[in-house]
Write an enzyme that holds these catalytic residues in place. Structure first.
Site, PDB file in Angstrom:
ATOM      1  N   GLU A  92     -19.011 -32.614  86.242  1.00  0.00           N
ATOM      2  CA  GLU A  92     -19.593 -32.446  84.919  1.00  0.00           C
ATOM      3  C   GLU A  92     -18.656 -31.710  83.974  1.00  0.00           C
ATOM      4  O   GLU A  92     -17.810 -30.913  84.398  1.00  0.00           O
ATOM      5  CB  GLU A  92     -20.935 -31.720  85.014  1.00  0.00           C
ATOM      6  N   CYS A 105     -15.879 -27.157  78.398  1.00  0.00           N
ATOM      7  CA  CYS A 105     -15.878 -26.453  79.684  1.00  0.00           C
ATOM      8  C   CYS A 105     -15.532 -27.463  80.774  1.00  0.00           C
ATOM      9  O   CYS A 105     -16.257 -28.448  80.955  1.00  0.00           O
ATOM     10  CB  CYS A 105     -17.264 -25.850  79.919  1.00  0.00           C
ATOM     11  N   CYS A 112     -17.592 -26.027  95.368  1.00  0.00           N
ATOM     12  CA  CYS A 112     -16.853 -24.766  95.365  1.00  0.00           C
ATOM     13  C   CYS A 112     -17.095 -24.039  96.687  1.00  0.00           C
ATOM     14  O   CYS A 112     -18.232 -23.944  97.140  1.00  0.00           O
ATOM     15  CB  CYS A 112     -17.309 -23.883  94.197  1.00  0.00           C
ATOM     16  N   CYS A 116     -20.852 -18.108  95.738  1.00  0.00           N
ATOM     17  CA  CYS A 116     -21.550 -16.944  95.172  1.00  0.00           C
ATOM     18  C   CYS A 116     -23.066 -17.193  95.261  1.00  0.00           C
ATOM     19  O   CYS A 116     -23.517 -18.322  95.065  1.00  0.00           O
ATOM     20  CB  CYS A 116     -21.121 -16.733  93.729  1.00  0.00           C
ATOM     21  N   CYS A 119     -25.061 -19.014  92.217  1.00  0.00           N
ATOM     22  CA  CYS A 119     -24.448 -20.120  91.477  1.00  0.00           C
ATOM     23  C   CYS A 119     -24.820 -21.485  92.038  1.00  0.00           C
ATOM     24  O   CYS A 119     -24.820 -21.692  93.249  1.00  0.00           O
ATOM     25  CB  CYS A 119     -22.926 -19.942  91.507  1.00  0.00           C
ATOM     26  N   GLY A 164     -16.225 -25.169  90.410  1.00  0.00           N
ATOM     27  CA  GLY A 164     -14.996 -24.919  91.155  1.00  0.00           C
ATOM     28  C   GLY A 164     -14.351 -23.596  90.832  1.00  0.00           C
ATOM     29  O   GLY A 164     -14.668 -22.944  89.836  1.00  0.00           O
ATOM     30  N   SER A 219     -14.938 -12.934  86.989  1.00  0.00           N
ATOM     31  CA  SER A 219     -16.370 -12.830  87.291  1.00  0.00           C
ATOM     32  C   SER A 219     -16.587 -11.561  88.097  1.00  0.00           C
ATOM     33  O   SER A 219     -16.409 -11.547  89.309  1.00  0.00           O
ATOM     34  CB  SER A 219     -16.814 -14.046  88.112  1.00  0.00           C
ATOM     35  N   HIS A 221     -19.506  -9.100  87.763  1.00  0.00           N
ATOM     36  CA  HIS A 221     -20.931  -9.152  88.103  1.00  0.00           C
ATOM     37  C   HIS A 221     -21.524  -7.947  88.816  1.00  0.00           C
ATOM     38  O   HIS A 221     -22.729  -7.903  89.060  1.00  0.00           O
ATOM     39  CB  HIS A 221     -21.281 -10.429  88.889  1.00  0.00           C
ATOM     40  N   CYS A 339     -23.774 -23.821  84.857  1.00  0.00           N
ATOM     41  CA  CYS A 339     -22.751 -24.198  85.808  1.00  0.00           C
ATOM     42  C   CYS A 339     -23.275 -24.978  87.025  1.00  0.00           C
ATOM     43  O   CYS A 339     -24.001 -24.446  87.842  1.00  0.00           O
ATOM     44  CB  CYS A 339     -22.137 -22.861  86.250  1.00  0.00           C
TER      45      CYS A 339
HETATM   46  N1  SAH Z   1     -15.337 -20.148  89.708  1.00  0.00           N
HETATM   47  C1  SAH Z   1     -14.997 -19.494  88.513  1.00  0.00           C
HETATM   48  C2  SAH Z   1     -15.246 -20.337  87.284  1.00  0.00           C
HETATM   49  C3  SAH Z   1     -16.499 -21.157  87.247  1.00  0.00           C
HETATM   50  S1  SAH Z   1     -18.014 -20.271  87.117  1.00  0.00           S
HETATM   51  C4  SAH Z   1     -15.709 -18.156  88.404  1.00  0.00           C
HETATM   52  O1  SAH Z   1     -16.581 -17.900  89.223  1.00  0.00           O
HETATM   53  O2  SAH Z   1     -15.337 -17.378  87.536  1.00  0.00           O
HETATM   54  C5  SAH Z   1     -17.977 -19.729  85.433  1.00  0.00           C
HETATM   55  C6  SAH Z   1     -18.874 -18.541  85.144  1.00  0.00           C
HETATM   56  O3  SAH Z   1     -20.267 -18.908  85.229  1.00  0.00           O
HETATM   57  C7  SAH Z   1     -18.684 -17.401  86.138  1.00  0.00           C
HETATM   58  O4  SAH Z   1     -18.606 -16.163  85.496  1.00  0.00           O
HETATM   59  C8  SAH Z   1     -19.926 -17.509  86.976  1.00  0.00           C
HETATM   60  O5  SAH Z   1     -20.202 -16.315  87.625  1.00  0.00           O
HETATM   61  C9  SAH Z   1     -20.957 -17.926  85.949  1.00  0.00           C
HETATM   62  N2  SAH Z   1     -22.205 -18.476  86.513  1.00  0.00           N
HETATM   63  C10 SAH Z   1     -22.369 -19.120  87.667  1.00  0.00           C
HETATM   64  N3  SAH Z   1     -23.668 -19.453  87.842  1.00  0.00           N
HETATM   65  C11 SAH Z   1     -24.335 -19.001  86.758  1.00  0.00           C
HETATM   66  C12 SAH Z   1     -25.695 -19.017  86.343  1.00  0.00           C
HETATM   67  N4  SAH Z   1     -26.623 -19.600  87.081  1.00  0.00           N
HETATM   68  N5  SAH Z   1     -26.024 -18.420  85.178  1.00  0.00           N
HETATM   69  C13 SAH Z   1     -25.075 -17.852  84.406  1.00  0.00           C
HETATM   70  N6  SAH Z   1     -23.766 -17.811  84.731  1.00  0.00           N
HETATM   71  C14 SAH Z   1     -23.394 -18.370  85.894  1.00  0.00           C
HETATM   72 FE1  SF4 Z   2     -17.648 -20.934  92.725  1.00  0.00          FE
HETATM   73 FE2  SF4 Z   2     -17.503 -19.593  90.399  1.00  0.00          FE
HETATM   74 FE3  SF4 Z   2     -19.850 -20.568  91.275  1.00  0.00          FE
HETATM   75 FE4  SF4 Z   2     -18.733 -18.507  92.520  1.00  0.00          FE
HETATM   76  S1  SF4 Z   2     -19.480 -18.543  90.395  1.00  0.00           S
HETATM   77  S2  SF4 Z   2     -19.650 -20.304  93.526  1.00  0.00           S
HETATM   78  S3  SF4 Z   2     -16.584 -19.010  92.368  1.00  0.00           S
HETATM   79  S4  SF4 Z   2     -18.058 -21.754  90.686  1.00  0.00           S
END
Ligand code: SAH
Ligand code: SF4
Length: 352
Positions: A92, A105, A112, A116, A119, A164, A219, A221, A339
């Site tokens: 996507e 984006c 991935c 996390c 996510c 990813g 990231s 958090h 995401c």
């Molecule tokens: N893998 C990389 C980039 C992709 S995720 C990373 O983790 O940084 C991009 C951003 O979206 C990250 O900061 C991630 O923590 C955040 N993200 C993931 N799931 C989310 C959700 N459900 N709500 C809000 N942000 C989210």
């Molecule tokens: Fe992967 Fe980023 Fe999602 Fe973590 S937040 S699972 S690193 S895409």
């Protein structure tokens, strides 16, 4: 065998390739003009490129390898594209409208492996890395959409925040950055590009050494190891001490501030004590904290989004403690723009 996308070649690589195949180096600029300025999608349309050259390009490369699967437009103008890759995998790409321009984006991997706990992307294990061409093609497909609409709008910003972990696909991601930044092609300003990582420290050092001038977001958090490990298991292998050292190196080397992303999860990491601990962790580093409202994910029902007052209180505490911060505006909440959500939903529906 599927041909690779010509969008995946940096300018230098295309020049050398043309030379190796008996064509003048100068042809590269001509081909790039057609690809990135006039944006044709068929080699035959490159009318001033000589026929032999067109034939050899056709033989080895494709221009488009992605197919649009679906496109959803939100009330706020966000467009979510789902693309089918040549091997059938789905990815996507999201287009967001900001006051300052159009931002795309991009996805860097199919799934991935970082996993996390909050996510949607991590629900699906990594199937493979995307090639540099497949990442550039996402930008081109969005741009071609706007070319068709015909209002002359240009993609001006890029965030590498789709599905990813970009630093787990480092070389292809760096090629992608080189290609989209290049003044001979799309010419997207490096300061308009942001790469987000879950914090692969070794790669942060490597990235800093490349001096690409793009923005880096981490990231984070959570403000301590115990909590960060609970929500991001990568923190076990790369704890905060290691991550903060890598960040310091990046800031020093690039002479740029770093963005720290912080998703607010209700009653998990959103209390005043967390904000104070975060301010202490950051100290006087050159950092900007981006507070992100959590986008709930069905499979991760243990997490809810923080109340608005809690978000504002968190922001105030950071500000009062001298931390530069902001609250991210959400886009496309009515079309599952979080995401990885649309992709995982589509796959589930496809399976059921
Ligand atoms: N893998 C990389 C980039 C992709 S995720 C990373 O983790 O940084 C991009 C951003 O979206 C990250 O900061 C991630 O923590 C955040 N993200 C993931 N799931 C989310 C959700 N459900 N709500 C809000 N942000 C989210
Ligand atoms: Fe992967 Fe980023 Fe999602 Fe973590 S937040 S699972 S690193 S895409």
């Amino acid at each position: 065998m599927n041909k690779q996308s010509i969008y995946g070649l940096t300018f230098d690589r295309l020049s050398s390739w043309l030379l190796e195949h008996g064509h003048k180096k100068g042809r590269a600029q001509q081909v790039w003009d057609w690809l990135y300025r006039r944006r044709v999608t068929d080699f035959s349309d490159m009318v001033d490129v000589n026929e032999d050259c067109i034939n050899v390009l056709k033989e080895h490369f494709a221009i488009q390898t992605l197919q649009e699967h679906t496109k959803q437009e939100s009330a706020d103008g966000t467009i979510k594209f789902l693309f089918t890759l040549s091997d059938g995998n789905l990815i996507e790409t999201v287009l967001m409208r900001h006051k300052y321009g159009l931002s795309v984006c991009v996805t860097t991997q199919v799934g991935c492996n970082i996993g996390c706990s909050f996510c949607a992307s991590g629900l699906l294990k990594k199937d493979r890395d995307l090639s540099s061409g497949e990442i550039v093609e996402q930008i081109m497909n969005v741009q071609l959409h706007f070319d068709q609409v015909g209002k002359g709008e240009r993609v001006s910003h890029i965030v590498v925040m789709g599905i990813g972990e970009p630093f787990d696909n480092f070389d292809n991601m760096v090629d992608f950055l080189e290609i989209v930044k290049d003044q001979k092609g799309l010419e997207i300003g490096p300061r308009h590009i942001t790469v987000s990582t879950s914090g692969l420290a070794d790669k942060i050092y490597e990235f800093a050494d490349l001096k690409l001038q793009v923005n880096l977001a981490i990231s984070l958090h959570a403000p301590n190891n115990e909590l960060r490990t609970r929500i991001m298991k990568i923190n076990r292998a790369i704890p905060l001490e290691k991550l903060m050292s890598a960040i310091d190196y990046y800031v020093e080397k690039s002479n740029r501030r770093i963005t720290l992303e912080y998703i607010l999860l209700r009653d998990v990491n959103d209390q005043k004590e967390h904000a104070l601990e975060l301010a202490q962790l950051i100290g006087d580093r050159r950092a900007y904290v981006n507070l992100i409202p959590y986008n709930p994910v069905d499979e991760h029902s243990q997490y809810q989004r923080s109340e608005e007052e809690t978000v504002l209180a968190f922001y105030d505490t950071l500000k009062k403690n001298g931390i530069n911060c902001g609250i991210r505006i959400e886009h496309g909440t009515d079309i599952d723009a979080a995401c990885g959500q649309l992709r995982s939903k589509q796959i589930k529906e496809g399976q059921s």
